[in-house]
Enzyme design. Structure first.
Site, PDB file in Angstrom:
ATOM      1  N   HIS A 185       0.819  -1.222   0.000  1.00  0.00           N
ATOM      2  CA  HIS A 185       0.000   0.000   0.000  1.00  0.00           C
ATOM      3  C   HIS A 185       0.847   1.264   0.000  1.00  0.00           C
ATOM      4  CE1 HIS A 185       0.555  -0.302   4.468  1.00  0.00           C
ATOM      5  NE2 HIS A 185       0.475   1.016   4.410  1.00  0.00           N
ATOM      6  N   ASP A 208       0.497  -7.678   1.397  1.00  0.00           N
ATOM      7  CA  ASP A 208       0.808  -6.262   1.576  1.00  0.00           C
ATOM      8  C   ASP A 208       2.312  -6.001   1.532  1.00  0.00           C
ATOM      9  OD1 ASP A 208       0.354  -3.554   1.891  1.00  0.00           O
ATOM     10  OD2 ASP A 208       0.244  -3.647   4.075  1.00  0.00           O
ATOM     11  N   SER A 219       4.776   2.100   7.939  1.00  0.00           N
ATOM     12  CA  SER A 219       4.394   1.073   6.968  1.00  0.00           C
ATOM     13  C   SER A 219       5.544   0.746   6.023  1.00  0.00           C
ATOM     14  CB  SER A 219       3.200   1.546   6.140  1.00  0.00           C
ATOM     15  OG  SER A 219       2.043   1.615   6.910  1.00  0.00           O
TER      16      SER A 219
END
Length: 336
Positions: free
Chosen positions: A29, A58, A134
């Site tokens: 993402h 992911d 992230s």
């Protein structure tokens, strides 16, 4: 390392880590939909392209233009033990300083899904995780990557109203990362997003023509640094462009905001490295011809296309060429 991403309609940043020569792993993402990717690592700034994307885990793999001096981290090929101590590395809350948080593995199999996406089999950690983490690595005591930061839960449903969630950070397990790296390593790059909308009313494009006329051996390296700087300006990623300045130049320019205030309609179209001078190996003066396009109200004498002669003072800091000064010996630009 810090990863700055521009899409056709948004900007964000995340974290990542080196897994091989020119290869960096991050979260799916973070990289999905990118039209431009800039990496800030220990010795400088470089561009990157997408090699592989996998929303089911992911995770994503990037390939850099320049070799990265950061140490490649080994991937664990087995799950950690429940309760094992871990450390989270990354750039939370858009910081430019690498941060480290300690925690433990509090769960091994947690199904999660983001915004109706595919279900992901994630691990859980109680380590502090914030936006910007992230894609960053989660390390065990031996320095192996046991997981990649995917996300965290902020709220849980309460009897009367949502309540803050505590210690619910989600990680992509190391074995999934290792499997993806094995299958992606030799893949060709994927094309970055092609944004059909112009950046301004004049229809400016992001492509920068680069020409190196100087035969000085460091001229190509300096050209790459200036290209990174110009592309970051073209995509509105002024934070990344700011990182190509030395700390001395940053102090002179005061702040990202004050420096970039007049750049909203200005775009680099071409740069030519004419001459490189300077006896020192780590300090050079570079005569360049820079062509820019901008709106008439922001151009010199109403110019929408300008040609500048600029002498950049470039210094090599930890292997990366950074802008230490910029002067226009011929004065204002001429019209194209």
């Amino acid at each position: 390392m810090r990863i700055d991403v521009v899409t056709c309609d948004a900007r964000w940043m995340g974290s990542g880590f080196v897994v091989g020569d020119h290869l960096v792993m991050t979260a799916n993402h973070v990289a999905a939909g990118a039209s431009a990717i800039t990496l800030q690592y220990a010795d400088g700034v470089t561009r990157a392209r997408v090699v592989g994307l996998d929303p089911k885990t992911d995770s994503a793999l990037l390939r850099t233009d320049d070799p990265i001096t950061d140490k490649a981290l080994p991937l664990a090929r087995a799950l950690p033990d429940l309760g094992e101590s871990v450390g989270v590395l990354g750039f939370p809350l858009q910081t430019y300083e690498l941060r480290f948080n300690e925690g433990s593995v509090s769960g091994l199999h947690q199904p999660i899904s983001y915004d109706g996406g595919p279900e992901i089999d994630a691990m859980v950690t109680d380590s502090a995780i914030n936006g910007g983490n992230s894609g960053g690595p989660v390390l065990d005591a031996t320095g192996r990557v046991i997981g990649l930061v995917s996300g965290h839960r902020l709220w849980v449903a309460g009897a009367r109203s949502p309540e803050p969630a505590q210690g619910q950070g989600y990680l992509i397990p190391g074995p999934d990362l290792a499997t993806n790296l094995d299958r992606w390593r030799s893949q060709p790059d994927q094309p970055l997003a092609d944004c059909s909308d112009p950046y301004d009313a004049a229809g400016a494009e992001r492509t920068i023509d680069v020409n190196v006329s100087s035969d000085d051996r460091v001229a190509p390296d300096i050209a790459r640094s200036l290209l990174v700087h110009g592309e970051a300006i073209n995509t509105g990623n002024y934070d990344a462009a700011w990182q190509v300045f030395t700390s001395r130049m940053q102090r002179k320019l005061q702040s990202v905001g004050s420096w970039s205030a007049g750049l909203g309609t200005s775009y680099w179209k071409g740069i030519s490295i004419q001459k490189v001078t300077g006896a020192a190996d780590d300090a050079k003066v570079v005569r360049t011809i820079l062509r820019t396009e901008q709106s008439a109200e922001n151009g010199h004498d109403g110019q929408t296309c300008s040609v500048w002669v600029i002498d950049y003072g470039m210094v090599r800091v930890s292997g990366a060429w950074l802008i230490n000064s910029a002067k226009s010996p011929s004065g204002p630009p001429s019209a194209c």
